[in-house]
Design a protein around this motif. Structure first.
Motif, mmCIF file in Angstrom:
data_model
loop_
_atom_site.group_PDB
_atom_site.id
_atom_site.type_symbol
_atom_site.label_atom_id
_atom_site.label_comp_id
_atom_site.label_asym_id
_atom_site.label_seq_id
_atom_site.Cartn_x
_atom_site.Cartn_y
_atom_site.Cartn_z
ATOM 1 N N UNK A 43 5.783 22.212 19.561
ATOM 2 C CA UNK A 43 6.588 21.244 20.346
ATOM 3 C C UNK A 43 7.182 20.542 19.325
ATOM 4 N N UNK A 44 8.500 20.554 19.346
ATOM 5 C CA UNK A 44 9.371 19.828 18.278
ATOM 6 C C UNK A 44 9.497 18.165 18.835
ATOM 7 N N UNK A 45 9.589 17.236 18.022
ATOM 8 C CA UNK A 45 9.723 15.998 18.323
ATOM 9 C C UNK A 45 8.240 15.538 19.008
ATOM 10 N N UNK A 46 7.217 16.122 18.330
ATOM 11 C CA UNK A 46 5.875 15.972 18.905
ATOM 12 C C UNK A 46 5.104 14.777 18.838
ATOM 13 N N UNK A 47 5.619 14.007 17.861
ATOM 14 C CA UNK A 47 4.877 12.762 17.264
ATOM 15 C C UNK A 47 4.889 11.526 18.360
ATOM 16 N N UNK A 48 5.646 11.597 19.292
ATOM 17 C CA UNK A 48 5.789 10.384 20.229
ATOM 18 C C UNK A 48 6.488 10.705 21.218
ATOM 19 N N UNK A 49 6.565 9.657 22.388
ATOM 20 C CA UNK A 49 7.322 9.874 23.613
ATOM 21 C C UNK A 49 7.162 11.166 24.203
ATOM 22 N N UNK A 50 8.187 11.833 24.742
ATOM 23 C CA UNK A 50 8.162 13.008 25.622
ATOM 24 C C UNK A 50 7.371 14.212 24.856
ATOM 25 N N UNK A 51 7.492 14.170 23.371
ATOM 26 C CA UNK A 51 6.921 15.331 22.718
ATOM 27 C C UNK A 51 5.174 15.134 22.826
ATOM 28 N N UNK A 52 4.882 14.145 22.859
ATOM 29 C CA UNK A 52 3.510 13.540 22.870
ATOM 30 C C UNK A 52 2.895 14.018 24.185
ATOM 31 N N UNK A 53 3.767 13.654 25.199
ATOM 32 C CA UNK A 53 3.366 13.777 26.728
ATOM 33 C C UNK A 53 3.310 15.218 26.964
ATOM 34 N N UNK A 54 4.366 16.150 26.527
ATOM 35 C CA UNK A 54 4.203 17.352 26.477
ATOM 36 C C UNK A 54 3.174 18.155 25.905
ATOM 37 N N UNK A 55 2.934 17.522 24.727
ATOM 38 C CA UNK A 55 1.697 18.354 23.888
ATOM 39 C C UNK A 55 0.373 17.995 24.699
ATOM 40 N N UNK A 56 0.311 16.661 25.424
ATOM 41 C CA UNK A 56 -1.074 16.586 26.226
ATOM 42 C C UNK A 56 -1.176 17.335 27.384
ATOM 43 N N UNK A 57 0.190 17.575 28.147
ATOM 44 C CA UNK A 57 -0.131 18.581 29.224
ATOM 45 C C UNK A 57 -0.415 20.041 28.872
ATOM 46 N N UNK A 58 0.146 20.514 27.720
ATOM 47 C CA UNK A 58 -0.012 21.874 27.155
ATOM 48 C C UNK A 58 -1.721 22.045 26.991
ATOM 49 N N UNK A 59 -2.323 21.153 26.078
ATOM 50 C CA UNK A 59 -3.608 20.932 25.933
ATOM 51 C C UNK A 59 -4.390 21.091 27.157
ATOM 52 N N UNK A 60 -4.128 20.299 28.331
ATOM 53 C CA UNK A 60 -4.974 20.402 29.293
ATOM 54 C C UNK A 60 -4.974 21.477 29.988
ATOM 55 N N UNK A 61 -3.894 22.397 29.871
ATOM 56 C CA UNK A 61 -3.919 23.694 30.345
ATOM 57 C C UNK A 61 -4.423 24.757 29.427
ATOM 58 N N UNK A 91 15.433 12.949 34.242
ATOM 59 C CA UNK A 91 16.514 11.808 34.479
ATOM 60 C C UNK A 91 16.127 10.578 33.413
ATOM 61 N N UNK A 92 16.541 9.519 33.703
ATOM 62 C CA UNK A 92 15.935 8.345 32.880
ATOM 63 C C UNK A 92 14.447 8.336 32.791
ATOM 64 N N UNK A 93 13.699 8.286 31.694
ATOM 65 C CA UNK A 93 12.203 8.301 31.359
ATOM 66 C C UNK A 93 11.859 6.897 31.097
ATOM 67 N N UNK A 94 11.069 6.311 31.717
ATOM 68 C CA UNK A 94 10.393 4.881 31.283
ATOM 69 C C UNK A 94 9.794 4.782 29.899
ATOM 70 N N UNK A 95 10.322 3.911 29.246
ATOM 71 C CA UNK A 95 9.613 3.987 27.773
ATOM 72 C C UNK A 95 10.706 3.153 26.766
ATOM 73 N N UNK A 96 10.550 3.488 25.648
ATOM 74 C CA UNK A 96 11.125 2.666 24.633
ATOM 75 C C UNK A 96 12.676 2.927 24.702
ATOM 76 N N UNK A 97 12.943 4.131 24.678
ATOM 77 C CA UNK A 97 14.593 4.467 24.603
ATOM 78 C C UNK A 97 15.302 3.747 25.934
#
Length: 257
Positions: free
Chosen positions: A15-33, A186-192
């Motif tokens: 996962x690129x850009x995996x240190x925060x935000x969407x990348x961190x969330x995607x990483x968590x979901x992949x781990x859960x699976x 679409x727009x993702x709630x968060x710092x951006x």
């Protein structure tokens, strides 16, 4: 997943850009699976913290996806890992300004990360997937560009370029057993988005709350999507074995086609 085999057990994801935000969330979901995940990015401190927080099934490598040398070094370092899932998530928001006020340097920086990075990562990691006859690539695009988003031309253009790259690449490597799809949040709630609302409030002389409501009021659900929902969408797409060359909108109804 008690009594069941995790859907991604035994698979390695990158996962690129995996240190925060969407990348961190995607990483968590992949781990859960059940996947083991390698995260990359430019900020080593953020990568290290994310890996420590999510546990031993996550490792990290520092890499600037816009730099060919960095990507080639990353591919060499992971040559023995059998990466079978690539999520191209790294991206930058770029300037918030009319096109005539955007400098060529600002424009190029957005495309270097958001488009060139996807190209370089696919170029580096697809050969091993096609040689094995199996693999999945998910490129994180955006609904931006599918409807007007004023003062964000560089970002919108870059994300529409990712969609074009995805559909064409799927036709090239699909016959070789590799799926390529894009997910357009679409727009993702968060710092951006908080940053964007602050800038819009300053520009228009309105309040932050008014700027936010004017924006989210355009969606059918009257809200933004969450980072967790984006992560869940990635893993759902990986379970849809007939999905190839698709662009999936996840926008709370901001875009309906």
């Amino acid at each position: 997943m008690s009594g069941l085999t995790a859907p991604l057990a035994g698979r390695n994801a990158l996962v690129t850009g995996g240190g925060s935000g969407l990348g961190r969330a995607v990483t968590g979901a992949l781990l859960a699976d059940g996947a083991h995940v390698v995260i990359t990015g430019r900020n080593e401190a953020a990568l290290k913290e994310t890996a420590a927080h999510l546990g031993p099934q996550v490792s990290y490598r520092v890499c600037d996806v816009s730099r060919p040398d960095d990507v080639e070094e990353l591919a060499r370092g992971l040559a023995g890992e059998e990466i079978s899932i690539l999520v191209n998530n790294a991206g930058i928001a770029g300037p918030v300004a009319p096109l005539t006020e955007i400098t060529p340097q600002e424009w190029d920086e957005v495309f270097d990360v958001n488009v060139r990075g996807v190209f370089l990562m696919c170029r580096a990691f697809l050969p091993a997937m096609t040689a094995r006859g199996a693999g999945d690539v998910i490129n994180i695009a955006s609904v931006s560009g599918k409807r007007p988003l004023l003062r964000r031309t560089s970002y919108c253009a870059s994300k529409m370029a990712v969609i074009g790259l995805t559909t064409t690449l799927a036709g090239e490597v699909g016959p070789l057993g590799v799926t390529v799809n894009s997910l357009s949040p679409g727009p993702v709630s968060g710092p951006r988005m908080e940053r964007n609302f602050r800038l819009e409030a300053e520009r228009t002389g309105s309040t932050y709350a008014q700027a936010e409501q004017d924006f989210v009021g355009r969606s059918a659900l009257g809200r933004m999507v969450t980072e967790a929902e984006v992560g869940e969408a990635v893993t759902a797409m990986l379970r849809m074995r007939g999905l190839c060359g698709a662009d999936i909108d996840l926008s709370a109804g901001m875009v309906a086609r």
